[in-house]
Scaffold this motif. Structure first.
Motif, PDB file in Angstrom:
ATOM      1  N   PRO A 213      32.006   7.009  13.945  1.00  0.00           N
ATOM      2  CA  PRO A 213      32.195   5.554  13.907  1.00  0.00           C
ATOM      3  C   PRO A 213      32.788   5.142  12.556  1.00  0.00           C
ATOM      4  O   PRO A 213      32.206   4.361  11.797  1.00  0.00           O
ATOM      5  N   LEU A 214      33.967   5.706  12.267  1.00  0.00           N
ATOM      6  CA  LEU A 214      34.664   5.484  10.995  1.00  0.00           C
ATOM      7  C   LEU A 214      36.128   5.194  11.297  1.00  0.00           C
ATOM      8  O   LEU A 214      36.860   6.063  11.776  1.00  0.00           O
ATOM      9  N   GLU A 291      32.616   5.966   2.012  1.00  0.00           N
ATOM     10  CA  GLU A 291      33.066   4.858   1.166  1.00  0.00           C
ATOM     11  C   GLU A 291      34.367   5.192   0.443  1.00  0.00           C
ATOM     12  O   GLU A 291      35.092   4.294  -0.014  1.00  0.00           O
ATOM     13  N   ARG A 292      34.733   6.464   0.370  1.00  0.00           N
ATOM     14  CA  ARG A 292      35.968   6.852  -0.305  1.00  0.00           C
ATOM     15  C   ARG A 292      37.207   6.455   0.494  1.00  0.00           C
ATOM     16  O   ARG A 292      38.327   6.526  -0.018  1.00  0.00           O
ATOM     17  N   PHE A 293      37.022   6.037   1.744  1.00  0.00           N
ATOM     18  CA  PHE A 293      38.156   5.657   2.577  1.00  0.00           C
ATOM     19  C   PHE A 293      38.501   4.168   2.479  1.00  0.00           C
ATOM     20  O   PHE A 293      39.419   3.714   3.162  1.00  0.00           O
ATOM     21  N   ARG A 503      34.564   0.060  19.665  1.00  0.00           N
ATOM     22  CA  ARG A 503      33.107   0.164  19.794  1.00  0.00           C
ATOM     23  C   ARG A 503      32.444  -0.174  18.467  1.00  0.00           C
ATOM     24  O   ARG A 503      32.803   0.373  17.432  1.00  0.00           O
ATOM     25  N   ARG A 504      31.507  -1.058  18.487  1.00  0.00           N
ATOM     26  CA  ARG A 504      30.791  -1.481  17.289  1.00  0.00           C
ATOM     27  C   ARG A 504      29.354  -0.993  17.351  1.00  0.00           C
ATOM     28  O   ARG A 504      28.808  -0.833  18.439  1.00  0.00           O
ATOM     29  N   LEU A 509      34.353  -1.991   9.231  1.00  0.00           N
ATOM     30  CA  LEU A 509      34.144  -3.326   9.789  1.00  0.00           C
ATOM     31  C   LEU A 509      32.667  -3.694   9.747  1.00  0.00           C
ATOM     32  O   LEU A 509      32.305  -4.853   9.543  1.00  0.00           O
ATOM     33  N   ASP A 510      31.826  -2.686   9.936  1.00  0.00           N
ATOM     34  CA  ASP A 510      30.377  -2.860   9.855  1.00  0.00           C
ATOM     35  C   ASP A 510      29.868  -1.902   8.787  1.00  0.00           C
ATOM     36  O   ASP A 510      29.751  -0.695   9.024  1.00  0.00           O
TER      37      ASP A 510
END
Length: 519
Positions: A213-214, A291-293, A503-504, A509-510
């Motif tokens: 989920p990335l 977080e590096r993305f 898909r969330r 985004l989240d």
């Protein structure tokens, strides 16, 4: 389900018959839909025209296709069964009715070609239509239903593919590019051909698939350095006699499908446990450093300030400003004017900008001829609101038919580039290269073929997200490249888009999205 009758070539005693078909399309839900008329700016190859292009000195098709064909030619006897290759480039969703007609043609042609011993798809993997969110998977499943379970199906994918479960389940092997900018397309086609030979000899593959989920912004998917580069390099250390292929796909952000998310596919020579083990390790490593993305962008005001200072101070190294939000390689129109207007108004010296897609303006420049001065009306026929009009006095300083060979060190290496009628316009201190056929700027030839030198420019603005980096590396090191934060259909600021099918929760985004490795 239709099952193909066996071919005598399956035992190696004759020339194996390999069907070739596919749609190379990267679809953005946020860009205008793509019609059959629109795709004439790219191209469709049917039957022998497909093979003629793949074997030509400078093919127009993507490298995966001609890399596969040339490798099959040198690795043994085979009988190509060329059906259809449709290159739609990066654009909006394909108009569904037209897609259905193409799919039906492929279905009937593949059935008529039976028996075949293998199927190869030179695909992109991020296609969408106005009604179907997984046409790639639908095409793969169509082929599987026709040829049956015993005939190998292999596909090459762009590393920006949005991989569905159906895509994985319907094929024996998916081979993704490993470089971004894409300089290994033909190499991956060759890899697919070598794998096809193994499969024809009786190899049975096992694979494992994980989708995180990335949703990594496109600017954070470069492979020269950074987190994506590191995981792809590490994945290749796992390839051995058992692990046949490791493909790690960053995904295409703007497709807005349920299959968004960084994907990991590990394919082995019959060892399912090993495939699971490697796949879980790779996915876990990426998730731990997600977080590096996050993207790092430079404001429009700062871009202009740097361009002005670089133009004044010849002791400074030149800079390259990437208009990443208006990347035609991601479906954008290639004609926003935010940077053009601001740099024109600033008076910054030594600025070249390209390539700017505006067929009416290019046609007018050709009609007026070299040396003509006129009021250039940019975007007079554009309806996309982000591509606002701009008018300024301009002089025609270069004209060409837009056809040239791609640079040997860039993403267009080995192919012929066709921009359509092209003009270089001097607009104040900014030299703008205006083209007819929408595409991103991949190497210095996009400027130089029309007489605009890159080596002497102080600021070069490219409408591209990242594929320009390979071809422009001879002029700009990574620390000379600036990614501009301006509006556009391919902005890395994902919060600017109204995602409906993703898909969330999904990161970033989240920010609180969670993932646990599957058992």
């Amino acid at each position: 389900m239709i099952l193909a009758r066996p071919s005598s070539a399956r035992d190696g005693s004759a020339s194996p018959r390999i069907a070739i078909l596919g749609i190379h399309h990267e679809g953005s839900r946020f860009a205008p839909p793509l019609t059959e008329a629109d795709t004439r700016e790219w191209g469709r190859l049917d039957g022998e025209a497909l093979m003629a292009d793949a074997t030509s000195a400078k093919p127009r098709s993507m490298g995966g296709l001609w890399g596969f064909v040339r490798a099959m030619n040198v690795t043994g006897p085979w009988t190509p069964v060329p059906i259809t290759y449709l290159d739609c480039g990066a654009a909006g969703a394909i108009e569904h009715g037209w897609y259905v007609r193409v799919r039906e043609h492929m279905r009937q042609a593949l059935m008529a070609a039976l028996p075949v011993d293998g199927v190869y798809f030179p695909q992109h993997g991020a296609s969408i239509t106005t009604e179907e969110l997984d046409p790639d998977g639908e095409l793969f499943q169509m082929a599987r239903d026709i040829v049956g379970p015993g005939v190998p199906i292999v596909a090459t994918l762009d590393l920006h593919a949005n991989v569905s479960d159906r895509m994985v389940q319907a094929t024996d092997l998916l081979v993704a590019y490993r470089t971004n900018p894409h300089t290994d397309q033909s190499a991956r086609g060759r890899e697919a051909a070598v794998a096809m030979r193994e499969l024809l000899a009786g190899l049975k593959t096992e694979h494992h698939f994980i989708r995180l989920p990335l949703m990594a912004p496109q600017v954070s998917q470069l492979t020269a350095a950074g987190p994506y580069a590191e995981i792809i390099a590490y994945g290749q250390t796992k390839v051995d006699e058992t692990v046949m292929n490791v493909s790690i796909l960053g995904g295409f952000t703007y497709g807005d499908t349920p299959d968004q998310g960084m994907a990991f596919i590990v394919t082995t020579r019959g060892d399912g446990a090993r495939a699971r083990e490697v796949c879980k390790e790779l996915a876990g490593r990426v998730w731990a450093g997600r977080e590096r993305f996050l993207p790092k962008l430079t404001s429009l005001d700062e871009c202009v300030r740097l361009a002005v200072e670089t133009g004044r101070d010849r002791g400074r190294r030149p800079i390259c400003i990437a208009d990443v939000a208006d990347n035609p390689g991601g479906g954008a129109r290639g004609n926003t004017t935010w940077l053009l207007e601001a740099l024109y108004a600033s008076g910054a010296e030594g600025v070249v900008l390209g390539v700017f897609t505006d067929p009416p303006l290019a046609a007018e420049a050709h009609r007026l001829g070299m040396g003509a001065s006129f009021d250039a009306f940019f975007n007079r026929a554009e309806t996309e609101p982000r591509s606002r009009p701009f008018t300024a006095r301009a002089t025609v300083v270069g004209l060409s038919d837009g056809v040239f060979a791609g640079a040997v060190d860039g993403s267009a290496a080995g192919t012929m580039v066709d921009l359509g009628p092209t003009a270089a316009l001097q607009v104040g201190n900014v030299t703008v290269v205006v083209i007819t056929r929408r595409q991103q700027c991949l190497d210095p030839g996009y400027f130089e073929h029309v007489g605009v030198p890159v080596a002497t420019a102080r600021t070069v603005v490219v409408k591209s997200r990242g594929h320009f980096r390979a071809g422009f590396l001879r002029h700009f090191q990574p620390d000379q490249v600036i990614e501009a934060d301006v509006p556009g259909l391919t902005s890395p600021r994902l919060e600017n888009f109204d995602f409906r099918s993703v898909r969330r929760p999904i990161y970033p985004l989240d920010m609180d999205a969670e993932w646990t490795p599957p058992n």
